[in-house]
Design a protein around this motif. Structure first.
Motif, mmCIF file in Angstrom:
data_model
loop_
_atom_site.group_PDB
_atom_site.id
_atom_site.type_symbol
_atom_site.label_atom_id
_atom_site.label_comp_id
_atom_site.label_asym_id
_atom_site.label_seq_id
_atom_site.Cartn_x
_atom_site.Cartn_y
_atom_site.Cartn_z
ATOM 1 N N ASP A 108 0.822 -1.215 0.000
ATOM 2 C CA ASP A 108 0.000 0.000 0.000
ATOM 3 C C ASP A 108 0.852 1.259 0.000
ATOM 4 O O ASP A 108 0.438 2.299 -0.478
ATOM 5 N N ILE A 109 2.019 1.156 0.609
ATOM 6 C CA ILE A 109 2.953 2.285 0.667
ATOM 7 C C ILE A 109 4.139 1.881 -0.187
ATOM 8 O O ILE A 109 5.023 1.159 0.248
ATOM 9 N N SER A 110 4.130 2.355 -1.400
ATOM 10 C CA SER A 110 5.066 1.856 -2.408
ATOM 11 C C SER A 110 6.520 2.189 -2.107
ATOM 12 O O SER A 110 6.813 3.165 -1.425
ATOM 13 N N PRO A 111 7.416 1.356 -2.621
ATOM 14 C CA PRO A 111 8.857 1.608 -2.479
ATOM 15 C C PRO A 111 9.215 2.937 -3.149
ATOM 16 O O PRO A 111 8.416 3.461 -3.897
ATOM 17 N N PRO A 112 10.359 3.481 -2.914
ATOM 18 C CA PRO A 112 11.527 2.824 -2.356
ATOM 19 C C PRO A 112 11.661 2.962 -0.852
ATOM 20 O O PRO A 112 12.420 2.235 -0.252
ATOM 21 N N ASN A 113 10.991 3.885 -0.182
ATOM 22 C CA ASN A 113 11.246 4.082 1.238
ATOM 23 C C ASN A 113 9.954 4.056 2.038
ATOM 24 O O ASN A 113 9.352 5.091 2.305
ATOM 25 N N GLU A 114 9.553 2.870 2.440
ATOM 26 C CA GLU A 114 8.326 2.668 3.222
ATOM 27 C C GLU A 114 8.331 3.525 4.488
ATOM 28 O O GLU A 114 7.352 4.225 4.779
ATOM 29 N N THR A 115 9.432 3.497 5.233
ATOM 30 C CA THR A 115 9.499 4.215 6.509
ATOM 31 C C THR A 115 9.310 5.709 6.312
ATOM 32 O O THR A 115 8.545 6.345 7.031
ATOM 33 N N GLN A 116 9.982 6.259 5.332
ATOM 34 C CA GLN A 116 9.861 7.692 5.062
ATOM 35 C C GLN A 116 8.414 8.047 4.723
ATOM 36 O O GLN A 116 7.904 9.076 5.165
ATOM 37 N N LYS A 117 7.739 7.207 3.965
ATOM 38 C CA LYS A 117 6.367 7.501 3.551
ATOM 39 C C LYS A 117 5.388 7.413 4.716
ATOM 40 O O LYS A 117 4.535 8.286 4.864
ATOM 41 N N TRP A 118 5.489 6.364 5.566
ATOM 42 C CA TRP A 118 4.540 6.308 6.670
ATOM 43 C C TRP A 118 4.830 7.397 7.702
ATOM 44 O O TRP A 118 3.917 7.922 8.325
ATOM 45 N N ARG A 119 6.106 7.759 7.861
ATOM 46 C CA ARG A 119 6.423 8.863 8.778
ATOM 47 C C ARG A 119 5.787 10.178 8.297
ATOM 48 O O ARG A 119 5.300 10.964 9.108
ATOM 49 N N LYS A 120 5.798 10.407 6.993
ATOM 50 C CA LYS A 120 5.178 11.615 6.450
ATOM 51 C C LYS A 120 3.666 11.594 6.684
ATOM 52 O O LYS A 120 3.072 12.609 7.047
ATOM 53 N N ILE A 121 3.038 10.439 6.499
ATOM 54 C CA ILE A 121 1.595 10.319 6.757
ATOM 55 C C ILE A 121 1.304 10.642 8.217
ATOM 56 O O ILE A 121 0.384 11.407 8.522
ATOM 57 N N ILE A 122 2.092 10.080 9.127
ATOM 58 C CA ILE A 122 1.888 10.331 10.562
ATOM 59 C C ILE A 122 2.092 11.814 10.863
ATOM 60 O O ILE A 122 1.294 12.429 11.565
ATOM 61 N N LYS A 123 3.141 12.400 10.323
ATOM 62 C CA LYS A 123 3.414 13.823 10.560
ATOM 63 C C LYS A 123 2.275 14.703 10.046
ATOM 64 O O LYS A 123 1.860 15.642 10.714
ATOM 65 N N ASP A 124 1.760 14.374 8.843
ATOM 66 C CA ASP A 124 0.692 15.172 8.250
ATOM 67 C C ASP A 124 -0.645 14.987 8.972
ATOM 68 O O ASP A 124 -1.395 15.941 9.169
ATOM 69 N N GLN A 125 -0.964 13.756 9.345
ATOM 70 C CA GLN A 125 -2.281 13.451 9.924
ATOM 71 C C GLN A 125 -2.317 13.614 11.431
ATOM 72 O O GLN A 125 -3.396 13.825 12.006
ATOM 73 N N PHE A 126 -1.171 13.489 12.097
ATOM 74 C CA PHE A 126 -1.120 13.544 13.552
ATOM 75 C C PHE A 126 0.011 14.464 13.999
ATOM 76 O O PHE A 126 0.983 14.027 14.622
#
Length: 131
Positions: A108-126
């Motif tokens: 669901d969170i495409s490569p290349p950097n899964e961690t960077q992408k979910w961290r951005k989602i958390i930062k934006d949403q929370f």
């Protein structure tokens, strides 16, 4: 995190509106319901999950922690680690509350950097959780 007292667990509205739908579509309501109940039960004892298993990793430490949890969908043959399924949770030791912030599959969170992408989602949403 050193007490045996259970945490109160809540699923954030953002979580319910996003990637969860793909789990339901892929695995069906029944398997997903069992999986979600298991995740909620494990989250109640987040201290134990972190200290006694290799499926939870503390990403941000302190009284308010961010933890990444690997899980498997009920009724599948894959392991929690190899499934690519993750839950990002916040655990507040002071209020004894765990919030499921994000539940996703690595696909669901495409490569290349899964961690960077979910961290951005958390930062934006929370934003209240960002340091």
């Amino acid at each position: 995190m050193s007490t045996n007292e259970d945490y109160f667990v809540e699923v954030d509205n953002f979580t319910e509106r996003h990637f969860v739908k793909s789990f339901i579509k892929k695995y069906g309501d029944k398997k997903w319901d069992v999986t979600l109940r298991a995740l909620l039960e494990e989250a109640k004892r987040i201290d134990r999950l972190v200290s006694e298993t290799n499926r939870a990793e503390i990403i941000q430490s302190g009284a308010k922690k961010i933890v990444k949890v690997s899980f498997k969908v009920a009724g599948t043959d894959e392991s929690a680690k190899t499934s690519g399924n993750r839950a990002i949770v916040s655990a507040d030791e002071e209020t004894r509350t765990v919030r499921l912030l994000l539940i996703y599959c690595k696909n669901d969170i495409s490569p290349p950097n899964e961690t960077q992408k979910w961290r951005k989602i958390i930062k934006d949403q929370f934003p209240e959780l960002s340091n």
